[in-house]
Scaffold this motif. Sequence first.
Motif, PDB file in Angstrom:
ATOM      1  N   TYR A 150       0.872  -1.210   0.104  1.00 49.44           N
ATOM      2  CA  TYR A 150      -0.079  -0.068   0.215  1.00 49.44           C
ATOM      3  C   TYR A 150       0.954   1.098  -0.129  1.00 49.44           C
ATOM      4  N   TYR A 152      -0.186   4.277   0.369  1.00 50.88           N
ATOM      5  CA  TYR A 152      -0.670   5.681   0.868  1.00 50.88           C
ATOM      6  C   TYR A 152       0.489   6.228   1.801  1.00 50.88           C
ATOM      7  N   TYR A 180      -2.832  -4.901   8.704  1.00 51.15           N
ATOM      8  CA  TYR A 180      -4.282  -4.448   9.013  1.00 51.15           C
ATOM      9  C   TYR A 180      -4.692  -3.223   9.021  1.00 51.15           C
ATOM     10  N   GLU A 183      -4.833  -1.718   5.471  1.00 53.34           N
ATOM     11  CA  GLU A 183      -6.061  -2.249   4.814  1.00 53.34           C
ATOM     12  C   GLU A 183      -7.121  -1.352   5.147  1.00 53.34           C
ATOM     13  N   VAL A 184      -7.490  -0.956   6.571  1.00 52.92           N
ATOM     14  CA  VAL A 184      -8.090  -0.196   6.986  1.00 52.92           C
ATOM     15  C   VAL A 184      -8.317   1.214   6.503  1.00 52.92           C
ATOM     16  N   GLY A 186      -6.607   2.206   3.746  1.00 52.18           N
ATOM     17  CA  GLY A 186      -6.905   2.125   2.327  1.00 52.18           C
ATOM     18  C   GLY A 186      -8.424   2.070   2.090  1.00 52.18           C
ATOM     19  N   ASN A 187      -9.058   1.319   2.654  1.00 47.58           N
ATOM     20  CA  ASN A 187     -10.765   1.232   2.550  1.00 47.58           C
ATOM     21  C   ASN A 187     -11.219   2.423   2.751  1.00 47.58           C
ATOM     22  N   LEU A 188     -10.908   3.355   3.899  1.00 51.76           N
ATOM     23  CA  LEU A 188     -11.176   4.702   4.225  1.00 51.76           C
ATOM     24  C   LEU A 188     -11.338   5.571   2.907  1.00 51.76           C
ATOM     25  N   LYS A 189      -9.972   5.292   2.550  1.00 54.31           N
ATOM     26  CA  LYS A 189      -9.563   6.476   1.334  1.00 54.31           C
ATOM     27  C   LYS A 189     -10.515   6.085   0.023  1.00 54.31           C
ATOM     28  N   ASN A 190     -10.751   4.625  -0.161  1.00 54.46           N
ATOM     29  CA  ASN A 190     -11.622   4.401  -1.280  1.00 54.46           C
ATOM     30  C   ASN A 190     -13.036   4.844  -0.909  1.00 54.46           C
ATOM     31  N   THR A 191     -13.344   4.392  -0.043  1.00 53.38           N
ATOM     32  CA  THR A 191     -14.909   4.998   0.291  1.00 53.38           C
ATOM     33  C   THR A 191     -15.209   6.214   0.346  1.00 53.38           C
ATOM     34  N   TYR A 202     -15.760   4.931   9.539  1.00 49.89           N
ATOM     35  CA  TYR A 202     -15.210   3.852  10.323  1.00 49.89           C
ATOM     36  C   TYR A 202     -15.310   4.253  11.664  1.00 49.89           C
TER      37      TYR A 202
END
Length: 490
Positions: A150, A152, A180, A183-184, A186-191, A202
């Motif tokens: 990742y 970021y 972990y 991953e959290v 990255g999901n935040l950025k995409n969402t 989150y």
Amino acid sequence: MRVLFIEDIPGSFRAGIADDGILTDFVIASGECSKSVYPRRGAVYCGRVTRVIPGMAAFVDIGDSRAAYLEPGKNGFSQEVIPGGHVLVMVERERVGSKGCRLSLEPVITGRYLVLESGAGQNRISRKIPSPKRDLITEIADRMVDNHVYKYPGHFVIRTAVAEIPDQDIFDVLKTEANYLYEVFGNLKNTACASGRVGLLYDSPDAAECLVRDNSLDAIVVSSKESFRRFSAVTEKYFHDYPWGPELRIFERSEQELLFDNCGLDIQIQNSFRRTCSLSSGGEVVFDEAEALTAVDVNSGSAISGSSDEEKAFMVNKEAAMVIPSQIRVRGIGGIIAVDFLNMRNNMHRSEILRILKTLLKKDSLVSRVSDFSELGIVEISRMRVHDSNLMHHSEVCPLCHGSGRLPDVDMVLGAISRELFRRSVAYHDYEQILILKDGLLSFFRSKNGRSFLGSLSSELGITVVIREMTGDSRDSWAIISGNKNQSVQ
């Protein structure tokens, strides 16, 4: 031995940490779960900027009933903070008093061993980690940032708990947690980019889970099978099958016994909500909380030991200095804390009091600073404030005293009744005045002094006053209504 006790019964949830039987941290929740009803610290939202006051604050709608706000940085607000614009924000401080949540534009994802901060920067390591491990841990953290899949922008803060990991396991443990956290994040950025709608992205762990995540524990004792299942998942999340994880067990109890009663924590929790904390020497420590400041007063009380006033003051102050740090933690007090110790002229005694305070406050997970004694003998403690104190969070302002902690005496009440009767004697001179009283005042007006006072007042004002007992749930201690001779109410 450091143990987390979790008492979970229908309608009540309590969790507290006891260090050799002494309560150090606790959380209370009523209802079916321990989740807060408002945004928790660490939660990340997609927010919409509603108003910007240059140099002061930017208000952001995150879906909460109170307006959350951003504070400007050294160079003011960033370009993305414009009215109507959407921003990715994290709750940096929960509601405090009448203020809404304070937000940050740089989300932080917290694990047990690592904290992933957004933005470019150098990895940092806790100063509490002993030096032999510091170089090894720093090297591992740098490698994880440089080589991670990742990309970021972000960097790590290595937490004190890393010190509990054996050297040979540090890389694998930190790598697992870093994966972990990335991953959290990255999901935040995409969402955030995909939705563009105001709302929660989150949610941070609840207070009970944070006690597991943020503390070194020897054991976790729960009161029910449901809690055992829940915290089995929590310990698996943070400790996996690491041998240094806490032991999880169920409290074996009789049908009528509560866990906190059995381990002596219930009385300690009750004491933490009291204004006064008694000392074994006979002295006492008094806590008075305001919205922005807490005043702590050390009193000698019934303490009589000591060969002189100086020795007596030092003895009481020393005991108070050992109690105040733990009470600050248990009560959840933050912000500015002004401690008024007993007067001491000996500089060595003053230095010892400061040493005790600083040493014990180092055990606190929240950052504190201690000032020297002022000219007036006051020590100021500044403790990071992330939410309301337990007293403010779990209590309401008294509708009678309005938060002052004092009620008007009989003379004040009689004066208020007299003034109201005077007003009504002018506006409703031909009407009977019905004075409705609660028990305490009713007893006074039925006494000889009360009847004499009311008779004299009625004669001078030229009105008829009758007394009735107050029924119902009114929060006022008295009321007056005007009715005619037939008791019909105006």
